[in-house]
Design a protein around this motif. Sequence first.
Motif, PDB file in Angstrom:
ATOM      1  N   LEU A 152      -6.293  -2.683  19.163  1.00  0.00           N
ATOM      2  CA  LEU A 152      -6.337  -2.340  17.748  1.00  0.00           C
ATOM      3  C   LEU A 152      -5.909  -0.905  17.445  1.00  0.00           C
ATOM      4  O   LEU A 152      -5.411  -0.627  16.348  1.00  0.00           O
ATOM      5  N   ALA A 153      -6.084   0.000  18.393  1.00  0.00           N
ATOM      6  CA  ALA A 153      -5.800   1.416  18.133  1.00  0.00           C
ATOM      7  C   ALA A 153      -4.383   1.680  17.636  1.00  0.00           C
ATOM      8  O   ALA A 153      -4.197   2.480  16.707  1.00  0.00           O
ATOM      9  N   PRO A 154      -3.352   1.044  18.204  1.00  0.00           N
ATOM     10  CA  PRO A 154      -2.000   1.328  17.705  1.00  0.00           C
ATOM     11  C   PRO A 154      -1.825   1.005  16.226  1.00  0.00           C
ATOM     12  O   PRO A 154      -1.092   1.700  15.512  1.00  0.00           O
ATOM     13  N   LEU A 155      -2.510  -0.034  15.738  1.00  0.00           N
ATOM     14  CA  LEU A 155      -2.407  -0.410  14.331  1.00  0.00           C
ATOM     15  C   LEU A 155      -3.156   0.563  13.432  1.00  0.00           C
ATOM     16  O   LEU A 155      -2.833   0.703  12.249  1.00  0.00           O
ATOM     17  N   PHE A 206       2.089  -6.115   9.612  1.00  0.00           N
ATOM     18  CA  PHE A 206       1.716  -6.711   8.320  1.00  0.00           C
ATOM     19  C   PHE A 206       2.737  -6.288   7.261  1.00  0.00           C
ATOM     20  O   PHE A 206       2.415  -5.520   6.340  1.00  0.00           O
ATOM     21  N   PRO A 207       3.966  -6.752   7.346  1.00  0.00           N
ATOM     22  CA  PRO A 207       5.032  -6.258   6.460  1.00  0.00           C
ATOM     23  C   PRO A 207       4.840  -6.613   4.995  1.00  0.00           C
ATOM     24  O   PRO A 207       5.437  -5.981   4.121  1.00  0.00           O
ATOM     25  N   HIS A 208       4.003  -7.595   4.716  1.00  0.00           N
ATOM     26  CA  HIS A 208       3.807  -8.053   3.344  1.00  0.00           C
ATOM     27  C   HIS A 208       2.653  -7.343   2.645  1.00  0.00           C
ATOM     28  O   HIS A 208       2.343  -7.660   1.493  1.00  0.00           O
ATOM     29  N   ILE A 209       2.009  -6.391   3.316  1.00  0.00           N
ATOM     30  CA  ILE A 209       0.809  -5.751   2.777  1.00  0.00           C
ATOM     31  C   ILE A 209       1.140  -4.366   2.235  1.00  0.00           C
ATOM     32  O   ILE A 209       1.693  -3.517   2.940  1.00  0.00           O
ATOM     33  N   ALA A 227       3.501   3.024  10.689  1.00  0.00           N
ATOM     34  CA  ALA A 227       4.687   2.218  10.962  1.00  0.00           C
ATOM     35  C   ALA A 227       4.334   0.970  11.764  1.00  0.00           C
ATOM     36  O   ALA A 227       4.855  -0.128  11.497  1.00  0.00           O
ATOM     37  N   THR A 228       3.451   1.109  12.738  1.00  0.00           N
ATOM     38  CA  THR A 228       3.039  -0.046  13.541  1.00  0.00           C
ATOM     39  C   THR A 228       2.273  -1.042  12.692  1.00  0.00           C
ATOM     40  O   THR A 228       2.466  -2.257  12.810  1.00  0.00           O
TER      41      THR A 228
END
Length: 316
Positions: free
Chosen positions: A187-190, A201-204, A195-196
């Motif tokens: 989870l840390a990278p998110l 989640f490109p739609h958020i 950008a990650t």
Amino acid sequence: MTEILTPQDIARRTAAAAEAAVAAGRELGLTVTDARVLYELFSVVVHLAPSPVVARIPTVLSRHVSLDSLAHRQRAELDVARWLAGQGVPVIPPSPLVPAEPVRRDGFSMTFWQFVEEDRDKRTDYAANAAITADLHAALRTYPGELSFLSAVEPEFIEEGLATLAESPDLVDPADLDRARREWQVLAPLVRSRATFEERFPHIDLQPIHGDSPPANVFSGVDGDLYSDFELVTLGPVEWDLAQLGPELEAAYDQQARANGMRPLDEDVLRFVNAVGMLRIIAALTLVPQLPALRGYLTPTIEQWRTTAFAGGLAG
């Protein structure tokens, strides 16, 4: 064994925070003759009576929080609350009687707020509070200040907490700690990279959000409900403000969001924020020595976490 503060230790800490607030208030020109502590948990909240001013003094802090970093966070909180009040949003505003700046005194960093009389007879309606969180999000969309991405998660707090717990077997089950550390790797990278997150989640859309469970931070004033406690205000997905609150409150939020022309909560992002929120709860075990009552709040949630999908099902 980890050293746990006694009730006497906590009483001394509360008294020291209240005394610092009184002294700071008087230095700012306030008349303070009948100060009283209104509330204490992670912060001590003091009414500097007879002045219509409340001081809030954070007292339970993780090791990664310095007075400088705390003051930075407090400035953002004051700015957001002042801006919302100027937009006519029902919020507890900074006190107009003193500068809207954090004040450092006797090892504490504190902020000053307008005193509002509490309606002590009103029962908290968390579903209604979840619904008006959608109204808060609608108002915050146009906040012009700069905010860091998901700073409310406090990744340093999680990482420091998990490291500290490795040395404190009396505070955590080793199996729980092992799972939490492996989940954080996923989870840390998110959390750390906008950008990650946006790639996953490109739609958020991202926007200013409260940061600290606003349905639990609506103050019942005698003249109506007011948003409060923007200590963790941040830029992020609206789902973060509904983390760990469950289907009933999510549905209440969604209904009002649709009425406001906003999108409902996204199930994938909810799984993400719920998983991250659980790691904050695990890390919060490190605060138990400062606040022993906290263990009773955390234990049932941790027991429920053991039954959930690893990293919210995002590891695959």
